[in-house]
Design a protein around this motif. Structure first.
Motif, short mmCIF file in Angstrom:
data_model
loop_
_atom_site.label_atom_id
_atom_site.label_comp_id
_atom_site.label_asym_id
_atom_site.label_seq_id
_atom_site.Cartn_x
_atom_site.Cartn_y
_atom_site.Cartn_z
N ALA A 65 -0.37 -38.56 -46.40
CA ALA A 65 -1.43 -37.39 -46.03
C ALA A 65 -1.38 -38.46 -44.85
CB ALA A 65 -2.13 -37.04 -46.61
N ALA A 66 -1.95 -40.14 -44.68
CA ALA A 66 -2.13 -40.01 -43.79
C ALA A 66 -0.56 -41.24 -42.97
CB ALA A 66 -2.98 -41.80 -44.54
N VAL A 67 0.32 -40.86 -43.37
CA VAL A 67 1.68 -42.06 -43.04
C VAL A 67 1.96 -40.28 -41.99
CG1 VAL A 67 3.64 -42.98 -42.81
CG2 VAL A 67 2.01 -43.49 -44.23
N ASP A 68 2.32 -40.49 -40.07
CA ASP A 68 3.27 -40.56 -39.77
C ASP A 68 3.65 -40.72 -38.83
OD1 ASP A 68 1.08 -40.91 -38.08
OD2 ASP A 68 0.56 -39.45 -37.02
N GLY A 69 4.49 -39.62 -37.37
CA GLY A 69 6.01 -40.82 -37.11
C GLY A 69 7.45 -40.00 -37.23
N THR A 70 8.04 -40.14 -36.79
CA THR A 70 9.70 -40.15 -36.65
C THR A 70 9.71 -41.38 -37.16
OG1 THR A 70 8.80 -38.56 -34.73
CG2 THR A 70 11.31 -38.85 -35.62
N VAL A 71 10.84 -40.97 -37.92
CA VAL A 71 12.35 -41.78 -38.32
C VAL A 71 13.66 -41.66 -38.02
CG1 VAL A 71 12.80 -43.11 -40.01
CG2 VAL A 71 10.63 -43.03 -39.69
N ARG A 72 14.24 -41.67 -37.09
CA ARG A 72 15.73 -41.81 -36.60
C ARG A 72 16.97 -42.38 -37.93
NH1 ARG A 72 16.12 -43.25 -30.94
NH2 ARG A 72 15.12 -45.33 -32.23
N PHE A 73 17.46 -41.26 -38.64
CA PHE A 73 17.62 -42.46 -40.10
C PHE A 73 18.92 -41.77 -39.87
CE2 PHE A 73 19.46 -41.72 -45.12
CZ PHE A 73 19.24 -42.78 -44.92
N GLY A 74 20.46 -42.82 -40.12
CA GLY A 74 21.88 -42.47 -40.33
C GLY A 74 21.95 -42.69 -41.75
N LEU A 75 23.07 -41.68 -41.98
CA LEU A 75 23.90 -41.98 -43.92
C LEU A 75 25.31 -41.63 -43.46
CD1 LEU A 75 22.88 -40.01 -45.63
CD2 LEU A 75 21.81 -39.54 -44.04
N PRO A 76 26.68 -42.26 -43.92
CA PRO A 76 27.20 -41.85 -43.61
C PRO A 76 27.91 -40.41 -45.45
CG PRO A 76 27.28 -43.71 -45.56
CD PRO A 76 25.97 -43.32 -44.96
N GLY A 77 29.10 -39.73 -44.99
CA GLY A 77 28.96 -38.55 -45.18
C GLY A 77 29.05 -37.80 -47.15
N ASP A 78 29.18 -39.69 -47.75
CA ASP A 78 29.87 -40.30 -48.56
C ASP A 78 28.27 -39.67 -50.22
OD1 ASP A 78 32.62 -41.95 -49.31
OD2 ASP A 78 31.60 -42.07 -47.21
N PHE A 79 26.70 -39.85 -48.93
CA PHE A 79 25.45 -39.99 -49.96
C PHE A 79 25.63 -38.70 -49.47
CE2 PHE A 79 26.21 -44.82 -49.17
CZ PHE A 79 27.39 -44.64 -50.48
N ALA A 80 25.72 -38.35 -48.54
CA ALA A 80 25.02 -36.91 -47.85
C ALA A 80 25.19 -35.73 -48.27
CB ALA A 80 25.22 -37.24 -45.78
N GLU A 81 26.67 -35.78 -49.19
CA GLU A 81 26.48 -35.00 -49.60
C GLU A 81 26.54 -34.81 -51.32
OE1 GLU A 81 31.06 -33.99 -48.70
OE2 GLU A 81 30.95 -33.68 -46.67
N SER A 82 25.26 -35.76 -51.91
CA SER A 82 25.38 -36.19 -53.03
C SER A 82 24.05 -36.27 -52.67
CB SER A 82 26.39 -37.65 -53.49
OG SER A 82 25.87 -38.44 -53.02
N TRP A 83 24.01 -37.70 -53.73
CA TRP A 83 22.10 -37.96 -54.18
C TRP A 83 21.46 -37.95 -53.20
CZ3 TRP A 83 20.04 -41.79 -52.72
CH2 TRP A 83 20.87 -43.12 -52.06
#
Length: 302
Positions: free
Chosen positions: A90-108
């Motif tokens: 609740a005390a953490v805010d901000g923006t994070v730009r995160f990149g990942l490959p499709g191998d993991f984007a379609e699984s866990w």
């Protein structure tokens, strides 16, 4: 008799030993010496009045009591971490730009990111799914803050989370085609691609003829081409779609190297970025950390 309060750090070390497959790897991961980790386990055994490990030949494995304690440890740690994340989130805010490959984007990973959002509702996570090399190029240009990628462990910013074996992947009828055809049809990413390079190098070394029968820049279309029987491909065992199978040496295919999964970037002093990095690392270790030891029993400790 007064009930002992189990040492939370010792329980976390026990979970790390079982997750990573050895006391030495666990000690390295949590930043303690092997003797300190052994002392933690002895303290835990003393608190419980039961041995947690026993010798099995040259290896050390969990006792029946150790198996039960490990199961409880995972539940206790999960509840502890949930409480901490809920309060701190609740005390953490901000923006994070995160990149990942499709191998993991379609699984866990989407589920892990959704859980992160529940605990940190004020943090905005902008997710980009792309090829490993393209993601790291964007990280270097300052367009992303954190990247989970495969095959780039030599970078100075790489934090290795797991080592996965590459595997040949094909449709169910691919085995018959491999035996009858003098040339292997491959479904591949466009270059540069380290999977493509590793696969073609392995085939060339084995003296096996091949041709790029289906070439794409998308993981979804790559899987579609393999499923349609247009060629076999190679990835890791993580996230292979239903209907496709691993193809091993029995089909005359050469062995393939392993590939490291690493986190890159995340060095900016941002609480939001630090929390996301920790969440991704923990989930990656839980989901992928044991893949390298897939032939070993989960309770085995080397």
């Amino acid at each position: 008799m007064r009930q002992p309060n189990l040492d939370m750090d010792a329980l976390r070390t026990l979970a790390a030993i079982l997750r990573l497959g050895s006391l030495a790897r666990a000690a390295d991961r949590i930043g303690r010496s092997q003797s300190a980790v052994s002392q933690q386990m002895r303290k835990l055994e003393a608190q419980l009045g039961q041995p947690l490990f026993r010798k099995q030949g040259r290896k050390v494995v969990l006792t029946e009591a150790g198996d039960r304690v490990h199961a409880y440890a995972l539940r206790i740690l999960a509840l502890n971490d949930e409480a901490v994340h809920t309060v701190q989130g609740a005390a953490v805010d901000g923006t994070v730009r995160f990149g990942l490959p499709g191998d993991f984007a379609e699984s866990w990973l989407p589920a892990a990111l959704g859980r992160f959002k529940q605990f940190h509702p004020a943090v905005r996570v902008d997710v980009e799914v792309d090829r490993n090399g393209a993601l790291l190029e964007r990280l270097d240009r300052g367009e992303l803050d954190l990247v989970l990628a495969m095959g780039h462990s030599r970078r100075a910013d790489a934090e290795r989370l797991a080592t996965l074996p590459m595997t040949w992947v094909g449709a169910s009828e691919a085995a018959g085609r491999l035996r009858s055809s003098p040339t292997i049809d491959l479904a591949l990413y466009r270059p540069p691609c380290f999977f493509r390079q590793a696969g073609t190098a392995a085939l060339d070394k084995a003296g096996i003829a091949w041709r790029p029968a289906f070439v794409t820049g998308s993981l979804q279309s790559l899987w579609a081409g393999v499923a349609a029987g247009l060629g076999i491909t190679l990835r890791t065992s993580a996230g292979i779609p239903p209907g496709l199978s691993r193809l091993d040496g029995r089909h005359g295919l050469p062995p393939l190297p392993d590939v490291d999964v690493c986190l890159h970037g995340g060095n900016v002093a941002s609480p939001a970025l630090g929390q996301l990095r920790r969440t991704v690392a923990e989930r990656a270790l839980a989901e992928l950390g044991g893949k390298r030891l897939a032939a070993a029993r989960p309770s085995r400790v080397r």
